[in-house]
Design a protein around this motif. Structure first.
Motif, PDB file in Angstrom:
ATOM      1  N   TYR A 375       0.835  -1.192   0.000  1.00 56.95           N
ATOM      2  CA  TYR A 375       0.000   0.000   0.000  1.00 56.95           C
ATOM      3  C   TYR A 375       0.874   1.249   0.000  1.00 56.95           C
ATOM      4  CZ  TYR A 375      -3.882  -3.111   1.003  1.00 56.95           C
ATOM      5  OH  TYR A 375      -4.820  -4.109   0.930  1.00 56.95           O
ATOM      6  N   MET A 376       0.391   2.307  -0.643  1.00 60.66           N
ATOM      7  CA  MET A 376       1.155   3.531  -0.823  1.00 60.66           C
ATOM      8  C   MET A 376       1.383   4.248   0.510  1.00 60.66           C
ATOM      9  SD  MET A 376       2.743   5.059  -3.142  1.00 60.66           S
ATOM     10  CE  MET A 376       3.637   6.592  -3.355  1.00 60.66           C
ATOM     11  N   SER A 391      -7.233  -1.305   5.311  1.00 56.96           N
ATOM     12  CA  SER A 391      -7.854  -2.179   6.316  1.00 56.96           C
ATOM     13  C   SER A 391      -9.195  -2.707   5.832  1.00 56.96           C
ATOM     14  CB  SER A 391      -8.034  -1.416   7.625  1.00 56.96           C
ATOM     15  OG  SER A 391      -6.781  -1.034   8.160  1.00 56.96           O
ATOM     16  N   MET A 392      -9.938  -1.891   5.094  1.00 55.31           N
ATOM     17  CA  MET A 392     -11.209  -2.347   4.524  1.00 55.31           C
ATOM     18  C   MET A 392     -10.981  -3.535   3.597  1.00 55.31           C
ATOM     19  SD  MET A 392     -13.037   1.295   3.553  1.00 55.31           S
ATOM     20  CE  MET A 392     -14.207   0.490   2.451  1.00 55.31           C
ATOM     21  N   MET A 393      -9.985  -3.411   2.760  1.00 56.74           N
ATOM     22  CA  MET A 393      -9.690  -4.491   1.802  1.00 56.74           C
ATOM     23  C   MET A 393      -9.276  -5.765   2.532  1.00 56.74           C
ATOM     24  SD  MET A 393      -6.967  -4.373  -1.352  1.00 56.74           S
ATOM     25  CE  MET A 393      -6.582  -5.820  -2.345  1.00 56.74           C
ATOM     26  N   ILE A 394      -8.395  -5.611   3.524  1.00 62.27           N
ATOM     27  CA  ILE A 394      -7.941  -6.782   4.280  1.00 62.27           C
ATOM     28  C   ILE A 394      -9.093  -7.384   5.078  1.00 62.27           C
ATOM     29  CG2 ILE A 394      -6.399  -7.526   6.137  1.00 62.27           C
ATOM     30  CD1 ILE A 394      -4.379  -5.433   5.112  1.00 62.27           C
ATOM     31  N   ASN A 395      -9.971  -6.546   5.599  1.00 61.76           N
ATOM     32  CA  ASN A 395     -11.181  -7.011   6.287  1.00 61.76           C
ATOM     33  C   ASN A 395     -12.025  -7.858   5.343  1.00 61.76           C
ATOM     34  OD1 ASN A 395     -13.774  -7.206   7.482  1.00 61.76           O
ATOM     35  ND2 ASN A 395     -13.621  -5.204   8.450  1.00 61.76           N
ATOM     36  N   ALA A 396     -12.226  -7.361   4.130  1.00 63.69           N
ATOM     37  CA  ALA A 396     -13.051  -8.073   3.153  1.00 63.69           C
ATOM     38  C   ALA A 396     -12.431  -9.423   2.795  1.00 63.69           C
ATOM     39  CB  ALA A 396     -13.232  -7.220   1.902  1.00 63.69           C
ATOM     40  N   VAL A 397     -11.108  -9.440   2.576  1.00 67.58           N
ATOM     41  CA  VAL A 397     -10.424 -10.688   2.256  1.00 67.58           C
ATOM     42  C   VAL A 397     -10.528 -11.675   3.425  1.00 67.58           C
ATOM     43  CG1 VAL A 397      -8.166 -11.734   1.779  1.00 67.58           C
ATOM     44  CG2 VAL A 397      -8.834  -9.637   0.615  1.00 67.58           C
ATOM     45  N   TYR A 418      -0.976  -9.297   2.206  1.00 64.00           N
ATOM     46  CA  TYR A 418      -2.171  -9.601   2.987  1.00 64.00           C
ATOM     47  C   TYR A 418      -3.441  -9.262   2.208  1.00 64.00           C
ATOM     48  CZ  TYR A 418       1.344  -9.348   6.757  1.00 64.00           C
ATOM     49  OH  TYR A 418       2.457  -9.516   7.543  1.00 64.00           O
ATOM     50  N   GLY A 419      -3.492  -8.053   1.674  1.00 67.26           N
ATOM     51  CA  GLY A 419      -4.677  -7.623   0.949  1.00 67.26           C
ATOM     52  C   GLY A 419      -4.971  -8.463  -0.276  1.00 67.26           C
ATOM     53  N   MET A 420      -3.912  -9.032  -0.871  1.00 67.84           N
ATOM     54  CA  MET A 420      -4.087  -9.879  -2.050  1.00 67.84           C
ATOM     55  C   MET A 420      -4.082 -11.361  -1.678  1.00 67.84           C
ATOM     56  SD  MET A 420      -4.624  -8.026  -4.726  1.00 67.84           S
ATOM     57  CE  MET A 420      -4.282  -9.148  -6.087  1.00 67.84           C
ATOM     58  N   CYS A 421      -4.513 -11.655  -0.462  1.00 63.20           N
ATOM     59  CA  CYS A 421      -4.758 -13.024   0.009  1.00 63.20           C
ATOM     60  C   CYS A 421      -3.511 -13.892  -0.022  1.00 63.20           C
ATOM     61  CB  CYS A 421      -5.880 -13.680  -0.804  1.00 63.20           C
ATOM     62  SG  CYS A 421      -6.623 -15.099   0.032  1.00 63.20           S
ATOM     63  N   PHE A 431      -0.126 -20.743  -5.268  1.00 64.80           N
ATOM     64  CA  PHE A 431       1.016 -21.173  -6.068  1.00 64.80           C
ATOM     65  C   PHE A 431       1.863 -19.967  -6.459  1.00 64.80           C
ATOM     66  CE2 PHE A 431      -2.141 -24.504  -6.599  1.00 64.80           C
ATOM     67  CZ  PHE A 431      -1.373 -25.642  -6.383  1.00 64.80           C
ATOM     68  N   THR A 432       3.124 -20.244  -6.774  1.00 60.27           N
ATOM     69  CA  THR A 432       4.092 -19.191  -7.066  1.00 60.27           C
ATOM     70  C   THR A 432       4.762 -19.456  -8.402  1.00 60.27           C
ATOM     71  OG1 THR A 432       4.531 -18.970  -4.684  1.00 60.27           O
ATOM     72  CG2 THR A 432       6.161 -18.044  -6.178  1.00 60.27           C
ATOM     73  N   TRP A 433       5.022 -18.376  -9.151  1.00 57.19           N
ATOM     74  CA  TRP A 433       5.837 -18.496 -10.355  1.00 57.19           C
ATOM     75  C   TRP A 433       7.318 -18.444  -9.954  1.00 57.19           C
ATOM     76  CZ3 TRP A 433       3.307 -14.954 -14.659  1.00 57.19           C
ATOM     77  CH2 TRP A 433       2.102 -15.536 -15.062  1.00 57.19           C
ATOM     78  N   PRO A 434       8.202 -19.015 -10.763  1.00 64.64           N
ATOM     79  CA  PRO A 434       9.620 -19.139 -10.372  1.00 64.64           C
ATOM     80  C   PRO A 434      10.336 -17.818 -10.115  1.00 64.64           C
ATOM     81  CG  PRO A 434       9.123 -20.552 -12.236  1.00 64.64           C
ATOM     82  CD  PRO A 434       7.929 -19.671 -12.049  1.00 64.64           C
ATOM     83  N   ASN A 435       9.858 -16.747 -10.722  1.00 63.49           N
ATOM     84  CA  ASN A 435      10.497 -15.440 -10.601  1.00 63.49           C
ATOM     85  C   ASN A 435       9.993 -14.646  -9.400  1.00 63.49           C
ATOM     86  OD1 ASN A 435       8.104 -15.538 -12.510  1.00 63.49           O
ATOM     87  ND2 ASN A 435       8.122 -13.385 -11.913  1.00 63.49           N
ATOM     88  N   ALA A 436       8.989 -15.159  -8.709  1.00 62.93           N
ATOM     89  CA  ALA A 436       8.319 -14.396  -7.655  1.00 62.93           C
ATOM     90  C   ALA A 436       9.223 -14.164  -6.444  1.00 62.93           C
ATOM     91  CB  ALA A 436       7.051 -15.117  -7.230  1.00 62.93           C
ATOM     92  N   LYS A 437       8.941 -13.081  -5.740  1.00 57.97           N
ATOM     93  CA  LYS A 437       9.667 -12.745  -4.514  1.00 57.97           C
ATOM     94  C   LYS A 437       8.682 -12.187  -3.494  1.00 57.97           C
ATOM     95  CE  LYS A 437      13.989 -11.548  -6.908  1.00 57.97           C
ATOM     96  NZ  LYS A 437      14.973 -10.466  -7.165  1.00 57.97           N
ATOM     97  N   SER A 438       8.943 -12.480  -2.221  1.00 54.68           N
ATOM     98  CA  SER A 438       8.056 -11.994  -1.171  1.00 54.68           C
ATOM     99  C   SER A 438       8.847 -11.651   0.082  1.00 54.68           C
ATOM    100  CB  SER A 438       6.997 -13.056  -0.845  1.00 54.68           C
ATOM    101  OG  SER A 438       6.062 -12.566   0.087  1.00 54.68           O
ATOM    102  N   ALA A 439       8.544 -10.503   0.666  1.00 53.61           N
ATOM    103  CA  ALA A 439       9.210 -10.062   1.896  1.00 53.61           C
ATOM    104  C   ALA A 439       8.462  -8.847   2.439  1.00 53.61           C
ATOM    105  CB  ALA A 439      10.670  -9.702   1.622  1.00 53.61           C
ATOM    106  N   VAL A 440       8.921  -8.345   3.586  1.00 47.10           N
ATOM    107  CA  VAL A 440       8.323  -7.141   4.166  1.00 47.10           C
ATOM    108  C   VAL A 440       8.415  -5.985   3.173  1.00 47.10           C
ATOM    109  CG1 VAL A 440       8.544  -5.415   5.989  1.00 47.10           C
ATOM    110  CG2 VAL A 440       8.775  -7.841   6.530  1.00 47.10           C
ATOM    111  N   MET A 441       9.562  -5.880   2.505  1.00 48.57           N
ATOM    112  CA  MET A 441       9.768  -4.889   1.447  1.00 48.57           C
ATOM    113  C   MET A 441      10.946  -5.350   0.606  1.00 48.57           C
ATOM    114  SD  MET A 441      11.430  -1.769   3.711  1.00 48.57           S
ATOM    115  CE  MET A 441      10.180  -1.876   4.984  1.00 48.57           C
ATOM    116  N   GLY A 442      11.249  -4.628  -0.463  1.00 46.42           N
ATOM    117  CA  GLY A 442      12.374  -4.987  -1.306  1.00 46.42           C
ATOM    118  C   GLY A 442      13.690  -4.918  -0.547  1.00 46.42           C
TER     119      GLY A 442
END
Length: 532
Positions: A375-376, A391-397, A418-421, A431-442
């Motif tokens: 989120y920005m 928070s609305m989006m995360i609530n909905a998810v 979180y917001g994107m489930c 599932f994940t694509w091979p190029n994907a990355k995930s963390a708190v931030m870059g």
């Protein structure tokens, strides 16, 4: 019709470079998958075969219907740990006598099929999938029990495996266990808590304590067969419902049990006529830039996975960093949320919240295609209410009740995960694509934040700041975060259900949608309080 018009040029330099980069990543993952396929290695595989036994995946292949697919989960479990890649167990969904079943199979070539901490996590995840999607469970057992050196991490949480079997049975979900070798100590409770039990003559050994333990505990001398052989359990204890002549006969019995379940799906059936996408799935390899900071149009991905590339976009002019809309996939209706430019603003969050509510009202499963940096942030965005709207989006998810499927196509950073489930929000499958990355931030951002905080701390104490030390710290942190953000690392810790070839995305999602429709598909009747 609202057919997506693709603008992809597969002959462009950029597309070819992206494709080659992704193919390199796939080749690297293939090498890691090969380690799981190899089991305990040639020596132990050969020893197993000399005993006249089938390998774990060979057993699965015979259990599932001929030419039917088997969707394997968590093939990279334990990657990067001290344990064998694959965690000495195979799990997945396969069709048996026309019934989609959750299948688990111990790999006895890896330390005798003993369970380590990752085996436990992988098995518990498989049980969760079975319960959420109402899938009968087939356990192909041959295990020496817990890997004793790691018992401290297994013993106490491991009891959940047995609790899960009883909860599945209580929910009316059949559990079928076939024992091909040892099922000792705690492992004996797997057949003990299953609805149906099949053992193999002169091969199955099911007992709480083997001859050495019995000798030490009671002084009694007893042979394997008398303690826990298939014939004894079939004739005396009654634990075995069927005693098979050999492994193939045991598998025949499994299939006959499933055939007699009279099993029926609860969800609506897919459309009778299904049209393939209008664009080539091969082109998915060139869509994602090698630099995840560069955005790409997710409509190009959607066009290559949905039926007939027919997509009714919802609010296309509002909050255009998030694409939302309706489609069908292998005949099943779905709602899609896909990140277009990475960052989620207030408009995107509000748009997503409304769309999720509409999907629940229509009892329509949701597909989240992640490529988000979160989120920005910034004074103007905080003042405009980004916290409330995110928070609305995360609530909905969080409170949505329709099945969720998630595919991480690129970046998955911050609360955008979180917001994107993401995994914490319990999608039915992720599932994940091979190029994907995930963390708190870059990595660069995270290292930069630490640097700023350290500089401020030094200034507050009136101390000089060592720029050379700062550069070394930033380099170290960036390297650490980069390695811990990679798809293989995350999959090894079961933060997804597997890393997939992008070209297989439509097939994988189709299998998952079919599985979720084994259970009821019904939306939420209410949500938490939305702060306005």
């Amino acid at each position: 019709m609202s057919v997506i018009k693709s603008t992809v040029d597969p002959n462009s330099v950029e597309h070819k470079e992206n494709r080659e980069a992704l193919l390199d990543k796939l080749a690297g993952l293939d090498a890691e998958h090969a380690k799981a396929l190899a089991g305990g290695g040639p020596k132990y595989v050969e020893r197993h075969r000399k005993r006249g036994k089938l390998l774990a995946r060979e057993r699965i292949e015979l259990v599932v219907d001929q030419d039917a697919p088997f969707l394997e989960f968590s093939a990279l479990a334990a990657w990067g740990s001290d344990y064998q890649v694959g965690a000495s167990v195979v799990t997945g969904i396969g069709v048996v006598e026309g019934v989609e079943c959750l299948i688990t199979a111990n790999d006895p070539t890896v330390r005798g099929g003993a369970s380590n901490p990752w085996t436990l996590r992988k098995t518990l995840r498989a049980n969760d999938i079975a319960l959420a999607n109402r899938l009968p469970v087939i356990s192909l057992v041959e295990s020496g029990g817990a890997d004793l050196p790691s018992q401290a991490e297994i013993f106490i949480p491991g009891g959940q495996m047995f609790r899960d079997l009883t909860r599945l049975s209580a929910a009316g979900i059949p559990t079928v266990t076939a024992v091909f070798g040892n099922a000792t100590a705690g492992g004996a409770y797997v057949p003990g808590m299953s609805d149906y039990v099949i053992m193999v003559k002169e091969r199955s050994k099911v007992f709480l304590g083997g001859p050495p333990l019995v000798k030490m505990a009671t002084g009694e001398e007893a042979e394997d067969e008398a303690l826990g052989g298939a014939d004894m359990h079939g004739r005396v204890s009654g634990l075995a419902d069927y005693v098979a002549a050999d492994e193939v006969d045991a598998i025949r019995n499994i299939r006959r049990v499933v055939a007699r379940l009279n099993w029926r799906k609860r969800g609506p059936e897919p459309r009778a006529t299904v049209l393939e996408p209008r664009y080539d799935a091969e082109e998915l390899l060139g869509l994602v830039p090698t630099d995840l900071r560069i955005p790409f149009d997710p409509r190009e991905v959607i066009a290559r996975i949905i039926d007939d590339s027919d997509f009714d976009e919802f609010k296309p002019r509002y909050g255009d960093s998030l694409v939302t809309g309706w489609a069908t996939l292998h005949g099943y209706p779905i709602g899609i949320l896909a990140n277009a430019r990475g960052v989620l603003f207030s408009e995107e969050a509000q748009k997503a919240t409304q769309f999720i509510q509409l999907a629940n009202r229509a009892d329509t499963p949701l597909l989240f295609l992640q490529n988000t940096t979160g989120y920005m942030v910034g004074a103007s965005y905080e003042q405009a209410g980004i916290i409330k709207h995110g928070s609305m989006m995360i609530n909905a998810v969080s409170n949505s009740k329709v099945p969720h499927l998630t595919v991480v196509m690129g970046a998955s950073y911050g609360a955008g995960n979180y917001g994107m489930c993401g995994r914490a929000y319990a999608p039915r499958f992720l599932f994940t694509w091979p190029n994907a990355k995930s963390a708190v931030m870059g990595p660069a951002q995270l290292a930069g934040v630490l640097s700023i905080v350290a500089r401020q701390a030094a200034a507050a104490k009136g101390q000089p700041y060592n720029d050379e030390h700062d550069a070394a710290m930033r380099q170290m942190v960036e390297g650490q975060i980069e390695s811990q953000s990679l798809a293989a690392f995350l999959s090894g810790r079961l933060y997804d259900d597997g890393v997939i070839d992008p070209r297989d995305t439509r097939t994988v999602l189709g299998l998952c949608l079919s599985a979720v429709h084994s259970n009821d598909v019904k939306g939420a009747e209410g949500f938490g309080v939305f702060r306005m």
